[in-house]
Write a protein that holds these residues in place. Structure first.
Motif, PDB file in Angstrom:
ATOM      1  N   ALA A 135       0.860  -0.569   0.264  1.00 46.26           N
ATOM      2  CA  ALA A 135       0.157   0.178   0.337  1.00 46.26           C
ATOM      3  C   ALA A 135       0.740   1.249   0.010  1.00 46.26           C
ATOM      4  O   ALA A 135       0.584   3.064  -0.742  1.00 46.26           O
ATOM      5  N   ALA A 136       1.810   1.147   0.611  1.00 44.03           N
ATOM      6  CA  ALA A 136       2.972   2.574   0.720  1.00 44.03           C
ATOM      7  C   ALA A 136       3.640   2.581  -0.453  1.00 44.03           C
ATOM      8  O   ALA A 136       3.926   3.834  -1.059  1.00 44.03           O
ATOM      9  N   ALA A 137       4.289   1.300  -0.714  1.00 41.97           N
ATOM     10  CA  ALA A 137       4.956   1.709  -2.403  1.00 41.97           C
ATOM     11  C   ALA A 137       3.488   2.169  -3.387  1.00 41.97           C
ATOM     12  O   ALA A 137       4.501   3.096  -4.196  1.00 41.97           O
ATOM     13  N   LEU A 138       2.814   1.452  -3.650  1.00 43.44           N
ATOM     14  CA  LEU A 138       2.131   1.926  -4.810  1.00 43.44           C
ATOM     15  C   LEU A 138       0.988   3.510  -4.436  1.00 43.44           C
ATOM     16  O   LEU A 138       0.110   3.702  -5.012  1.00 43.44           O
ATOM     17  N   GLY A 139       0.936   4.027  -2.790  1.00 40.87           N
ATOM     18  CA  GLY A 139       0.253   5.583  -2.836  1.00 40.87           C
ATOM     19  C   GLY A 139      -0.668   5.039  -2.106  1.00 40.87           C
ATOM     20  O   GLY A 139      -1.748   6.282  -2.861  1.00 40.87           O
ATOM     21  N   HIS A 140      -1.197   3.706  -1.648  1.00 40.36           N
ATOM     22  CA  HIS A 140      -2.820   4.232  -1.783  1.00 40.36           C
ATOM     23  C   HIS A 140      -2.842   4.116  -0.843  1.00 40.36           C
ATOM     24  O   HIS A 140      -2.281   4.260   0.734  1.00 40.36           O
ATOM     25  N   GLY A 141      -4.377   4.246  -0.010  1.00 38.03           N
ATOM     26  CA  GLY A 141      -4.625   4.459   1.024  1.00 38.03           C
ATOM     27  C   GLY A 141      -4.993   2.668   1.563  1.00 38.03           C
ATOM     28  O   GLY A 141      -4.549   1.846   1.419  1.00 38.03           O
ATOM     29  N   PRO A 142      -5.637   2.772   3.191  1.00 41.20           N
ATOM     30  CA  PRO A 142      -5.483   0.966   3.703  1.00 41.20           C
ATOM     31  C   PRO A 142      -6.702   1.018   2.373  1.00 41.20           C
ATOM     32  O   PRO A 142      -7.053   0.769   1.421  1.00 41.20           O
ATOM     33  N   LEU A 143      -5.381  -0.500   2.230  1.00 34.46           N
ATOM     34  CA  LEU A 143      -5.756  -2.063   1.470  1.00 34.46           C
ATOM     35  C   LEU A 143      -6.544  -3.000   1.931  1.00 34.46           C
ATOM     36  O   LEU A 143      -6.299  -3.593   3.306  1.00 34.46           O
ATOM     37  N   PRO A 144      -8.382  -3.305   1.940  1.00 37.97           N
ATOM     38  CA  PRO A 144      -9.169  -4.218   2.264  1.00 37.97           C
ATOM     39  C   PRO A 144      -8.870  -5.586   1.731  1.00 37.97           C
ATOM     40  O   PRO A 144      -8.380  -5.826   0.411  1.00 37.97           O
ATOM     41  N   VAL A 145      -8.815  -6.514   2.936  1.00 41.03           N
ATOM     42  CA  VAL A 145      -7.437  -7.945   2.972  1.00 41.03           C
ATOM     43  C   VAL A 145      -9.169  -8.861   3.557  1.00 41.03           C
ATOM     44  O   VAL A 145      -9.482  -8.060   4.771  1.00 41.03           O
ATOM     45  N   SER A 146      -8.914  -9.946   3.145  1.00 40.81           N
ATOM     46  CA  SER A 146      -9.453 -10.765   4.255  1.00 40.81           C
ATOM     47  C   SER A 146      -9.680 -11.671   3.616  1.00 40.81           C
ATOM     48  O   SER A 146      -9.115 -12.112   2.335  1.00 40.81           O
ATOM     49  N   LEU A 171      -3.212  -4.269  13.336  1.00 36.88           N
ATOM     50  CA  LEU A 171      -2.376  -4.250  11.917  1.00 36.88           C
ATOM     51  C   LEU A 171      -2.067  -3.097  11.444  1.00 36.88           C
ATOM     52  O   LEU A 171      -2.103  -1.727  11.757  1.00 36.88           O
ATOM     53  N   PRO A 172      -0.769  -2.621  10.790  1.00 36.31           N
ATOM     54  CA  PRO A 172       0.061  -1.984  10.155  1.00 36.31           C
ATOM     55  C   PRO A 172      -0.930  -0.638   9.546  1.00 36.31           C
ATOM     56  O   PRO A 172      -1.530  -1.312   9.024  1.00 36.31           O
ATOM     57  N   ASP A 173      -0.484   0.713   9.360  1.00 35.04           N
ATOM     58  CA  ASP A 173      -1.168   1.170   8.706  1.00 35.04           C
ATOM     59  C   ASP A 173      -1.027   0.905   7.346  1.00 35.04           C
ATOM     60  O   ASP A 173      -0.108  -0.160   7.059  1.00 35.04           O
ATOM     61  N   GLY A 174      -2.470   0.543   6.376  1.00 36.16           N
ATOM     62  CA  GLY A 174      -2.330   0.561   5.071  1.00 36.16           C
ATOM     63  C   GLY A 174      -3.069  -0.748   4.940  1.00 36.16           C
ATOM     64  O   GLY A 174      -3.284  -1.184   3.941  1.00 36.16           O
ATOM     65  N   VAL A 175      -3.316  -1.553   6.024  1.00 32.40           N
ATOM     66  CA  VAL A 175      -4.231  -3.075   6.218  1.00 32.40           C
ATOM     67  C   VAL A 175      -5.539  -2.635   7.054  1.00 32.40           C
ATOM     68  O   VAL A 175      -5.267  -2.204   7.437  1.00 32.40           O
ATOM     69  N   LEU A 176      -6.633  -3.018   6.251  1.00 32.97           N
ATOM     70  CA  LEU A 176      -8.050  -2.715   6.534  1.00 32.97           C
ATOM     71  C   LEU A 176      -8.391  -4.128   6.659  1.00 32.97           C
ATOM     72  O   LEU A 176      -8.662  -4.666   5.479  1.00 32.97           O
TER      73      LEU A 176
END
Length: 389
Positions: free
Chosen positions: A286-297, A339-344
């Motif tokens: 997420a940080a490398a791509l400049g994204h906000g939090p990426l949804p994960v499940s 969880l670290p920033d960038g992970v939802l």
């Protein structure tokens, strides 16, 4: 164009006998652990397991054969095919190749279904079908998808079928027990109280096809397999290393030619180390791509871990996300771990603003890491999933 069509999917899981039953159950947060049970006095009574309806007393080899052939037929039907065309590729994934031509002749503990049974189920001519066996621990099905995609893009054929099945058995139970990965309560990926994996039974299959072949048949695929990466990293013998996982995801996106990710279907099995490593890697992405939090499940809180076949439910979930723009939650996730920033990490489904690209992660012992990128096909697929079982 490096994309190949994901023309059809098959899946038998503890949530039901079709991909639609799995998707419906996943969206509703169902956990299938222990619903169908196993006989007392058997080793299976000592472990939380997720078993599909049917005769779980039959030897593991026979269950694998029955599950795998049913999933293969489903995938072909979803692809609009009555059989596997001449010149196709058949990729089988399991711990080891079948030792005999029938389930009764093979080692029931870990051998895969015999190719002869799959060829017969697919109405395929053995003399005109290329058969390959792949074993890359729990990333095997994702490795098979990457291998089949390369085979198709190389111009060696127009159609490929990948198939795998998992049936709880003494050998694989012991292999998980000895490294203390089994949960006594049931897997809860990304939960603060997670304590290990749940072993599941089931089977999956996927038909992959060149764009030209799908176009010639007028078949609109479920999705496009646009990118794939397989990274063998030996720095960690059991748990995945965050740096290797991050490298794998970035390589898959580079292969797909995109920096966009709308959802990550995580491998996340419910172990403390494995879930944390993957979350750290997703945060780095997420940080490398400049994204906000990426949804994960993860689906493993619903049906457990299908081991070598574990990527197939991931493909079904990814295709469902691309089709409906709904991110499934993680069944069993009650109290999210920090969880670290960038992970939802999602505990329940939610609507997605965009649904163009999804990463499917699949990792295994021995440093076997694989990531696949699925991209939206546009419009509705020719054979959409049923909404219910």
């Amino acid at each position: 164009m490096n994309a190949v069509a994901l023309a059809g999917l098959g899946l038998i899981s503890p949530l039901g006998p079709t991909p639609g039953a799995f998707w419906h159950g996943l969206l509703h947060g169902r956990r299938a652990f222990g619903e169908h049970g196993c006989p007392q006095g058997d080793f299976r009574s000592r472990v939380v397991a997720a078993v599909p309806p049917g005769d779980c007393t039959a030897p593991a080899g026979r269950r694998k054969e029955a599950l795998a052939t049913a999933a293969a037929r489903q995938a072909l039907a979803a692809a609009g095919l009555t059989g596997l065309p001449d010149g196709s590729l058949l990729v089988l994934v399991s711990q080891a190749p079948a030792l005999g031509t029938t389930a009764g002749e093979q080692d029931d503990d870990f051998a895969g279904p015999p190719p002869e049974a799959l060829l017969a189920a697919c109405r395929a001519d053995a003399r005109r079908t290329h058969v390959v066996h792949l074993s890359h621990a729990c990333a095997s099905a994702a490795y098979a998808a990457a291998f089949a995609r390369d085979w198709l893009l190389s111009g060696l054929g127009g159609t490929a079928l990948i198939v795998g099945a998992s049936a709880l058995n003494r050998y694989e139970y012991a292999s998980m027990d000895v490294v203390r990965t089994l949960s006594p309560h049931g897997a809860r990926p990304f939960d603060a109280d997670r304590d290990g994996i749940t072993v599941g039974e089931g089977a999956g299959a996927a038909v992959l096809e060149t764009a030209g072949s799908a176009r010639a048949r007028g078949h609109r695929p479920e999705a496009w397999l646009t990118g794939a990466a397989c990274v063998v990293d030996t720095s960690e013998s059991v748990a995945s290393a965050p740096a290797a996982v991050l490298d794998c995801m970035r390589a898959a996106l580079d292969d797909a030619g995109t920096r966009r990710v709308d959802y990550v279907h995580a491998h996340a099995t419910g172990t403390v180390q494995g879930d944390a490593a993957e979350a750290e890697a997703v945060a780095g992405l997420a940080a490398a791509l400049g994204h906000g939090p990426l949804p994960v499940s993860s689906h493993k809180g619903a049906i457990g871990h299908l081991l070598h076949a574990s990527a197939f439910p991931g493909l079904v979930a990814a295709a469902g996300f691309l089709r409906e723009a709904r991110v499934p939650g993680t069944p069993g996730l009650r109290r999210p771990a920090p969880l670290p920033d960038g992970v939802l990490a999602l505990d329940r489904p939610r609507r997605a603003a965009t649904a163009g690209h999804v990463l499917v992660n699949s990792f295994g012992f021995g440093g076997n890491n694989a990531s696949l990128v699925l991209s939206a096909a546009g419009g509705r697929p020719t054979s959409p999933y049923e909404e219910t079982a």
